[in-house]
Design a protein around this motif. Sequence first.
Motif, PDB file in Angstrom:
ATOM      1  N   GLY A 116      27.213 -49.647   3.168  1.00 25.35           N
ATOM      2  CA  GLY A 116      26.103 -50.446   2.130  1.00 25.35           C
ATOM      3  C   GLY A 116      24.968 -49.835   2.400  1.00 25.35           C
ATOM      4  N   LEU A 117      24.568 -49.409   3.517  1.00 21.71           N
ATOM      5  CA  LEU A 117      23.079 -48.723   3.559  1.00 21.71           C
ATOM      6  C   LEU A 117      23.234 -47.450   3.033  1.00 21.71           C
ATOM      7  N   ARG A 118      24.334 -46.819   3.187  1.00 26.39           N
ATOM      8  CA  ARG A 118      24.460 -45.406   2.501  1.00 26.39           C
ATOM      9  C   ARG A 118      24.487 -45.365   1.237  1.00 26.39           C
ATOM     10  N   GLU A 119      25.450 -46.446   0.576  1.00 29.04           N
ATOM     11  CA  GLU A 119      25.574 -46.347  -0.827  1.00 29.04           C
ATOM     12  C   GLU A 119      24.265 -46.761  -1.758  1.00 29.04           C
ATOM     13  N   ASN A 120      23.354 -47.333  -0.940  1.00 25.98           N
ATOM     14  CA  ASN A 120      22.285 -47.992  -1.689  1.00 25.98           C
ATOM     15  C   ASN A 120      21.041 -46.906  -1.407  1.00 25.98           C
ATOM     16  N   THR A 121      21.454 -45.938  -0.676  1.00 23.49           N
ATOM     17  CA  THR A 121      20.105 -44.996  -0.613  1.00 23.49           C
ATOM     18  C   THR A 121      20.369 -43.483  -1.138  1.00 23.49           C
ATOM     19  N   ALA A 122      19.165 -43.204  -2.220  1.00 25.03           N
ATOM     20  CA  ALA A 122      19.205 -41.938  -2.610  1.00 25.03           C
ATOM     21  C   ALA A 122      18.478 -40.885  -1.621  1.00 25.03           C
ATOM     22  N   ILE A 123      19.240 -39.876  -1.586  1.00 21.77           N
ATOM     23  CA  ILE A 123      18.638 -38.785  -0.575  1.00 21.77           C
ATOM     24  C   ILE A 123      17.705 -37.819  -1.314  1.00 21.77           C
ATOM     25  N   ILE A 124      16.404 -37.649  -1.099  1.00 16.54           N
ATOM     26  CA  ILE A 124      15.614 -36.650  -1.626  1.00 16.54           C
ATOM     27  C   ILE A 124      15.294 -35.794  -0.594  1.00 16.54           C
ATOM     28  N   GLY A 125      15.986 -34.582  -0.388  1.00 15.59           N
ATOM     29  CA  GLY A 125      15.919 -33.608   0.609  1.00 15.59           C
ATOM     30  C   GLY A 125      14.541 -32.594   0.359  1.00 15.59           C
ATOM     31  N   PHE A 126      14.029 -32.103   1.634  1.00 19.90           N
ATOM     32  CA  PHE A 126      12.774 -31.184   1.370  1.00 19.90           C
ATOM     33  C   PHE A 126      13.450 -30.234   2.409  1.00 19.90           C
ATOM     34  N   SER A 127      12.898 -28.829   1.934  1.00 19.33           N
ATOM     35  CA  SER A 127      12.745 -27.701   3.204  1.00 19.33           C
ATOM     36  C   SER A 127      12.124 -27.957   3.910  1.00 19.33           C
ATOM     37  N   CYS A 128      12.321 -27.201   5.161  1.00 21.28           N
ATOM     38  CA  CYS A 128      11.481 -27.384   6.351  1.00 21.28           C
ATOM     39  C   CYS A 128      11.577 -25.971   7.207  1.00 21.28           C
ATOM     40  N   LEU A 129      10.596 -25.644   8.161  1.00 22.99           N
ATOM     41  CA  LEU A 129      10.513 -24.742   8.667  1.00 22.99           C
ATOM     42  C   LEU A 129      10.848 -24.880  10.021  1.00 22.99           C
ATOM     43  N   PRO A 130      11.469 -23.922  10.943  1.00 22.82           N
ATOM     44  CA  PRO A 130      12.090 -24.121  12.246  1.00 22.82           C
ATOM     45  C   PRO A 130      10.886 -24.379  13.191  1.00 22.82           C
ATOM     46  N   THR A 131      11.175 -25.486  14.113  1.00 17.70           N
ATOM     47  CA  THR A 131      10.526 -25.670  15.436  1.00 17.70           C
ATOM     48  C   THR A 131      10.622 -24.939  16.628  1.00 17.70           C
ATOM     49  N   GLU A 132      10.063 -25.060  17.488  1.00 21.72           N
ATOM     50  CA  GLU A 132      10.154 -24.370  18.627  1.00 21.72           C
ATOM     51  C   GLU A 132      12.090 -24.151  19.220  1.00 21.72           C
ATOM     52  N   PHE A 202      12.900 -18.332  13.649  1.00 26.06           N
ATOM     53  CA  PHE A 202      13.780 -18.774  14.334  1.00 26.06           C
ATOM     54  C   PHE A 202      13.675 -18.214  15.872  1.00 26.06           C
ATOM     55  N   LYS A 203      13.565 -19.131  16.894  1.00 27.73           N
ATOM     56  CA  LYS A 203      13.116 -18.362  18.209  1.00 27.73           C
ATOM     57  C   LYS A 203      14.382 -18.290  19.142  1.00 27.73           C
ATOM     58  N   LYS A 204      15.169 -19.486  18.905  1.00 25.22           N
ATOM     59  CA  LYS A 204      16.121 -19.775  19.703  1.00 25.22           C
ATOM     60  C   LYS A 204      17.737 -19.753  18.975  1.00 25.22           C
ATOM     61  N   SER A 205      18.641 -19.320  19.555  1.00 28.42           N
ATOM     62  CA  SER A 205      19.709 -19.209  18.938  1.00 28.42           C
ATOM     63  C   SER A 205      21.209 -19.469  20.158  1.00 28.42           C
ATOM     64  N   PHE A 206      22.270 -19.794  19.934  1.00 30.29           N
ATOM     65  CA  PHE A 206      23.444 -19.648  20.778  1.00 30.29           C
ATOM     66  C   PHE A 206      24.843 -19.336  20.052  1.00 30.29           C
ATOM     67  N   ASN A 207      25.612 -19.026  20.949  1.00 33.48           N
ATOM     68  CA  ASN A 207      26.941 -18.714  20.403  1.00 33.48           C
ATOM     69  C   ASN A 207      27.727 -19.860  20.023  1.00 33.48           C
ATOM     70  N   PHE A 208      27.541 -20.603  18.831  1.00 35.78           N
ATOM     71  CA  PHE A 208      28.061 -21.733  18.382  1.00 35.78           C
ATOM     72  C   PHE A 208      29.437 -21.702  18.167  1.00 35.78           C
ATOM     73  N   ARG A 209      29.959 -20.330  17.271  1.00 37.20           N
ATOM     74  CA  ARG A 209      31.222 -20.293  16.704  1.00 37.20           C
ATOM     75  C   ARG A 209      32.159 -20.011  17.928  1.00 37.20           C
ATOM     76  N   ASP A 210      31.765 -19.536  19.168  1.00 37.53           N
ATOM     77  CA  ASP A 210      32.776 -19.457  20.011  1.00 37.53           C
ATOM     78  C   ASP A 210      32.944 -20.769  21.107  1.00 37.53           C
ATOM     79  N   MET A 211      32.142 -21.657  20.793  1.00 37.98           N
ATOM     80  CA  MET A 211      31.860 -23.043  21.822  1.00 37.98           C
ATOM     81  C   MET A 211      33.054 -23.661  21.778  1.00 37.98           C
ATOM     82  N   PRO A 212      33.924 -23.984  20.616  1.00 34.01           N
ATOM     83  CA  PRO A 212      35.185 -24.555  21.029  1.00 34.01           C
ATOM     84  C   PRO A 212      36.206 -24.239  21.853  1.00 34.01           C
TER      85      PRO A 212
END
Length: 343
Positions: A116-132, A202-212
């Motif tokens: 109910g909450l999801r179906e009643n809510t429109a989503i207006i997205g905005f771009s952002c910049l990376p944090t630390e 972007f200051k940080k990264s990790f090996n997400f693809r191999d994590m599974p």
Amino acid sequence: MRILKMDSKYLKEFLESLRMFGKLYGPIWKRDVLTHDHVENVDDLVLDGEHTLIPVKKLFHPKRFNTMRFNEEGFTPNYSMFEKRVLIGAHPCDIHSLLRLDEVFLTDPADPYYKGLRENTAIIGFSCLPTENSLCRSTGTDIVESGFDLFFVDLEDIYLVWVGSSLGHDMILEKEEFFDENVTHADIQKYIQWREMRNDMFKKSFNFRDMPDIMELSYNSEIWDYFAEKCLSCGSCTMVCPTCNCYTLTDVFDVTNKTEGRRERVWDSCMFVDYSLVAGPHNFRGKRADRLKLWYTHKLKAFGGEYGRPACIGCGRCVDTCPVDINVLTIAEAFTSCEVPAK
Ligand code: SF4
Ligand code: SF4
């Protein structure tokens, strides 16, 4: 998908016009905390890319609410929180987190409160910049292609506006004079430069693809014991994680009439020691190492096995929040290098 441009000078008036589609919500400062809440004045909206500590899930999966009233005859569900809403300022990772929560809460049988909450809510997205500590470039959630009605990319003097639904199209029609179909080569160049500038931040990264695979292979590793010794079982990581969705239910009886009451739903955490406590008493995850293992294998592996995409959307909140430095980065680093971190 339709992409338009809008002169930045129209932003405030356009956002005001969205009130006809519902009550406005978005990131605002409240008692020195940036939080998603009801917006009375669009000037209060924080759209410069700062991240809230508590993620947007709180608007769809509230921290605490009454699910129903009950008595000896039966129960009446409480759907009083449903209202038309327009959420302004959702970042790409926020939108990805909602798409992950949809998998959990909207899979048959759907959770009626979230639905109910999801179906009643429109989503207006905005771009952002990376944090630390932003990791969304590693998790591939720094851009978003669906899950919004409109999405604004801030190119200073103009916004490029992606129209993602028929509702978004209706919103544009209300202020058609603000929007221009003519996206020029110069605009495209500006967009590409903005993407490159953002990628470089972007200051940080990790090996997400191999994590599974790494999580699967490391299930019996003693490295879990190292992290377990440090973990405080405080549950902060689960509260701030935008894709964590566990809750508990409590029946609260009326003081004056013990045969009536309400059923409360409250966020819970698999990091709490009594989370897996059952009758007996038996506790399936009484050890901290088992709880940490559950959380990280679920976040980085198991959810993906079930729903096709891992549950971590790289927001970096666990990095910001854990008081003893246990987070996706330190976990990924330890298990990728197969080394217990230096004390
Ligand atoms: S695991 Fe950490 S980085 Fe990933 S979504 Fe949760 S809080 Fe964000
Ligand atoms: S990993 Fe960190 S934030 Fe999570 S329960 Fe343990 S100490 Fe708290």
